[in-house]
Structure formats: structure tokens, C-alpha cells
Motif scaffolding. Structure first.
Motif, PDB file in Angstrom:
ATOM      1  N   PRO A 126       0.783  -1.247   0.000  1.00 54.82           N
ATOM      2  CA  PRO A 126       0.000   0.000   0.000  1.00 54.82           C
ATOM      3  C   PRO A 126       0.810   1.291   0.000  1.00 54.82           C
ATOM      4  CG  PRO A 126      -0.989  -1.587   1.499  1.00 54.82           C
ATOM      5  CD  PRO A 126       0.312  -2.187   1.027  1.00 54.82           C
ATOM      6  N   ARG A 127       1.916   1.358   0.738  1.00 56.46           N
ATOM      7  CA  ARG A 127       2.684   2.602   0.796  1.00 56.46           C
ATOM      8  C   ARG A 127       3.373   2.913  -0.530  1.00 56.46           C
ATOM      9  NH1 ARG A 127       6.248   2.116   5.974  1.00 56.46           N
ATOM     10  NH2 ARG A 127       7.259   3.921   5.050  1.00 56.46           N
ATOM     11  N   GLY A 128       3.772   1.901  -1.287  1.00 56.93           N
ATOM     12  CA  GLY A 128       4.452   2.131  -2.553  1.00 56.93           C
ATOM     13  C   GLY A 128       3.535   2.159  -3.762  1.00 56.93           C
ATOM     14  N   ARG A 129       2.347   1.628  -3.608  1.00 58.50           N
ATOM     15  CA  ARG A 129       1.425   1.475  -4.735  1.00 58.50           C
ATOM     16  C   ARG A 129       1.112   2.766  -5.504  1.00 58.50           C
ATOM     17  NH1 ARG A 129      -4.526  -0.212  -3.713  1.00 58.50           N
ATOM     18  NH2 ARG A 129      -5.244   0.960  -5.475  1.00 58.50           N
ATOM     19  N   PRO A 130       0.963   3.915  -4.846  1.00 62.64           N
ATOM     20  CA  PRO A 130       0.653   5.135  -5.617  1.00 62.64           C
ATOM     21  C   PRO A 130       1.711   5.532  -6.640  1.00 62.64           C
ATOM     22  CG  PRO A 130       0.171   5.473  -3.290  1.00 62.64           C
ATOM     23  CD  PRO A 130       0.901   4.155  -3.395  1.00 62.64           C
ATOM     24  N   LEU A 131       2.936   5.040  -6.487  1.00 65.62           N
ATOM     25  CA  LEU A 131       4.018   5.387  -7.415  1.00 65.62           C
ATOM     26  C   LEU A 131       4.074   4.480  -8.629  1.00 65.62           C
ATOM     27  CD1 LEU A 131       6.574   6.049  -4.605  1.00 65.62           C
ATOM     28  CD2 LEU A 131       5.808   7.755  -6.255  1.00 65.62           C
ATOM     29  N   VAL A 132       3.270   3.409  -8.636  1.00 64.02           N
ATOM     30  CA  VAL A 132       3.324   2.397  -9.686  1.00 64.02           C
ATOM     31  C   VAL A 132       2.115   2.546 -10.608  1.00 64.02           C
ATOM     32  CG1 VAL A 132       3.313  -0.088 -10.099  1.00 64.02           C
ATOM     33  CG2 VAL A 132       4.591   0.835  -8.190  1.00 64.02           C
ATOM     34  N   ASP A 133       2.366   2.416 -11.915  1.00 67.43           N
ATOM     35  CA  ASP A 133       1.273   2.492 -12.887  1.00 67.43           C
ATOM     36  C   ASP A 133       0.570   1.156 -13.069  1.00 67.43           C
ATOM     37  OD1 ASP A 133       1.735   5.268 -13.682  1.00 67.43           O
ATOM     38  OD2 ASP A 133       3.596   4.516 -14.543  1.00 67.43           O
ATOM     39  N   THR A 134       1.334   0.061 -13.068  1.00 63.36           N
ATOM     40  CA  THR A 134       0.779  -1.268 -13.317  1.00 63.36           C
ATOM     41  C   THR A 134       1.432  -2.269 -12.380  1.00 63.36           C
ATOM     42  OG1 THR A 134       0.527  -0.709 -15.668  1.00 63.36           O
ATOM     43  CG2 THR A 134       0.377  -3.034 -15.091  1.00 63.36           C
ATOM     44  N   PHE A 135       0.627  -3.138 -11.775  1.00 63.23           N
ATOM     45  CA  PHE A 135       1.155  -4.218 -10.943  1.00 63.23           C
ATOM     46  C   PHE A 135       0.182  -5.389 -11.013  1.00 63.23           C
ATOM     47  CE2 PHE A 135      -1.637  -1.884  -8.159  1.00 63.23           C
ATOM     48  CZ  PHE A 135      -2.250  -2.849  -7.376  1.00 63.23           C
ATOM     49  N   ILE A 136       0.587  -6.536 -10.471  1.00 64.52           N
ATOM     50  CA  ILE A 136      -0.252  -7.728 -10.511  1.00 64.52           C
ATOM     51  C   ILE A 136      -0.919  -8.010  -9.175  1.00 64.52           C
ATOM     52  CG2 ILE A 136      -0.218 -10.274 -10.797  1.00 64.52           C
ATOM     53  CD1 ILE A 136      -0.224  -8.613 -13.410  1.00 64.52           C
ATOM     54  N   THR A 137      -0.147  -8.100  -8.094  1.00 67.58           N
ATOM     55  CA  THR A 137      -0.689  -8.528  -6.809  1.00 67.58           C
ATOM     56  C   THR A 137      -0.328  -7.532  -5.721  1.00 67.58           C
ATOM     57  OG1 THR A 137      -0.461 -10.844  -7.440  1.00 67.58           O
ATOM     58  CG2 THR A 137      -0.678 -10.400  -5.094  1.00 67.58           C
ATOM     59  N   GLU A 138      -1.319  -7.148  -4.934  1.00 68.29           N
ATOM     60  CA  GLU A 138      -1.061  -6.296  -3.776  1.00 68.29           C
ATOM     61  C   GLU A 138      -1.052  -7.164  -2.524  1.00 68.29           C
ATOM     62  OE1 GLU A 138      -2.650  -2.296  -1.457  1.00 68.29           O
ATOM     63  OE2 GLU A 138      -3.619  -2.917  -3.310  1.00 68.29           O
ATOM     64  N   VAL A 139      -0.077  -6.917  -1.660  1.00 70.63           N
ATOM     65  CA  VAL A 139       0.002  -7.602  -0.373  1.00 70.63           C
ATOM     66  C   VAL A 139       0.015  -6.532   0.714  1.00 70.63           C
ATOM     67  CG1 VAL A 139       1.213  -9.623  -1.289  1.00 70.63           C
ATOM     68  CG2 VAL A 139       2.532  -7.710  -0.379  1.00 70.63           C
ATOM     69  N   SER A 140      -0.327  -6.912   1.928  1.00 61.56           N
ATOM     70  CA  SER A 140      -0.367  -5.960   3.036  1.00 61.56           C
ATOM     71  C   SER A 140       1.037  -5.447   3.347  1.00 61.56           C
ATOM     72  CB  SER A 140      -0.996  -6.593   4.271  1.00 61.56           C
ATOM     73  OG  SER A 140      -0.222  -7.679   4.720  1.00 61.56           O
ATOM     74  N   GLN A 141       1.097  -4.291   3.967  1.00 60.66           N
ATOM     75  CA  GLN A 141       2.384  -3.660   4.264  1.00 60.66           C
ATOM     76  C   GLN A 141       3.236  -4.523   5.189  1.00 60.66           C
ATOM     77  OE1 GLN A 141       2.904  -0.605   2.605  1.00 60.66           O
ATOM     78  NE2 GLN A 141       5.027  -1.048   3.112  1.00 60.66           N
ATOM     79  N   ASP A 142       2.595  -5.308   6.065  1.00 62.09           N
ATOM     80  CA  ASP A 142       3.349  -6.119   7.025  1.00 62.09           C
ATOM     81  C   ASP A 142       3.671  -7.519   6.500  1.00 62.09           C
ATOM     82  OD1 ASP A 142       0.658  -6.867   7.159  1.00 62.09           O
ATOM     83  OD2 ASP A 142       0.775  -7.397   9.276  1.00 62.09           O
TER      84      ASP A 142
END
Length: 165
Positions: A126-142
Motif C-alpha cells: 500500500p505505501r508504494g502502490r501510488p508510485l506504480v502504474d501497473t502491478f499484478i498482486t497487492e500484499v499488506s504492508q506487514d
């Protein structure tokens, strides 16, 4: 007090599938990239897969090191810059690839070098996601992602055993 670390081990097969899925997603963006800039070291493996899948021949690296103790990210230092021709037009038509965006600190440094480039990662927190245009899987910060190049074969304790204590 920090949250307990969650383990997310990724096998070679799973990583390859996820990197190919990222290539499929990028192919659907109608992007015509003149080059890939991969953030080393983690970006090397997905960059190779994406370059193959999208027919991109020019692959460059940017080397950013974080001096840390595996619990906290320390100072970041750029060890190798991006070739000047790729920085022209603020990185327009260039694809930046990394395995993961975690805190977003490394992504912010590279994004500042190439603000018009398309930034893609396989995994995002979540903390890095705003800087990325495209990704596949999001995982929790911890969550700690264990990449296949960082692991050997070993026994994995059941989740229930880890919660006893």
C-alpha cells in the motif's frame, strides 16, 4: 509496536506466472516501449520475462542500494545511474520494472529520474502502490515476500504453529 510479519513465499513457477501476467497487462496498455529500465537487483528477473514477452531488446539497469538490517529500510544510494539517452524526454516510452514496491522510497527516486516513464512491478504494498502504474498482486504492508532467488528448499512451519506462543 509493529504488526507481526506475514510470510508470502513465492516459487519460481509462481513468479514466472506473475511476471508473464504483468507482461499481458502491459501489452494491453498499448505501450510501445523503446527500452526497459530495471531496478536492480529484484527487477532483473521480471525484466527478462517482460522483455521476452513484449519483444523489447534494450534493457538498462539502475542500481539503488538500501543499507538496512532487514527490519527497517535505511539510507538509499544510487550506485549506477540510467544511461542519458533513456532520460531524454523524461523517460517517455520507457518501461521501469521492479519485483516489488514496498515503502515507495526506491520507486520515488527512480520515478523522479524518469517522470514520464511507465512504472510496473509484479507485487505492490500500500505505501508504494501510488508510485506504480501497473502491478499484478497487492500484499499488506506487514507481509514479507520471500522471492525464489532468496530461498532454498526447507520445511515450512504450519501457520497454526506460528500463532502459538
Amino acid at each position: 509496536m509493529s504488526l507481526p510479519e506475514k510470510a508470502f513465499p513465492v516459487s519460481w513457477d509462481q513468479f514466472h506466472r506473475d511476471a508473464r501476467a504483468l507482461a499481458w497487462r502491459l501489452a494491453g496498455t498499448n505501450g510501445r516501449w523503446r527500452a526497459i529500465v530495471c531496478i536492480t537487483r529484484g527487477g532483473l528477473v521480471p525484466a527478462a520475462v517482460i522483455a521476452r514477452e513484449l519483444g523489447i531488446r534494450l534493457i538498462e539497469t539502475v542500481c539503488v542500494a538500501s543499507y538496512h538490517d532487514y527490519t527497517e529500510q535505511g539510507e538509499l544510494k544510487v550506485l549506477k545511474e540510467i544511461a542519458p539517452p533513456l532520460l531524454e524526454r523524461d523517460g517517455e516510452d520507457v518501461l521501469i520494472v521492479d519485483d516489488l514496491t514496498d515503502t515507495g522510497k526506491t520507486a520515488a527516486i527512480v520515478r523522479a529520474m524518469m517522470p514520464k516513464a511507465h512504472f510496473a512491478t509484479v507485487y505492490a504494498k500500500p505505501r508504494g502502490r501510488p508510485l506504480v502504474d501497473t502491478f499484478i498482486t497487492e500484499v499488506s504492508q506487514d507481509t514479507w515476500i520471500y522471492f525464489p532467488w532468496d530461498m532454498g528448499f526447507s520445511y515450512q512451519r504450519p501457520i497454526a504453529d506460528e500463532q502459538v506462543g
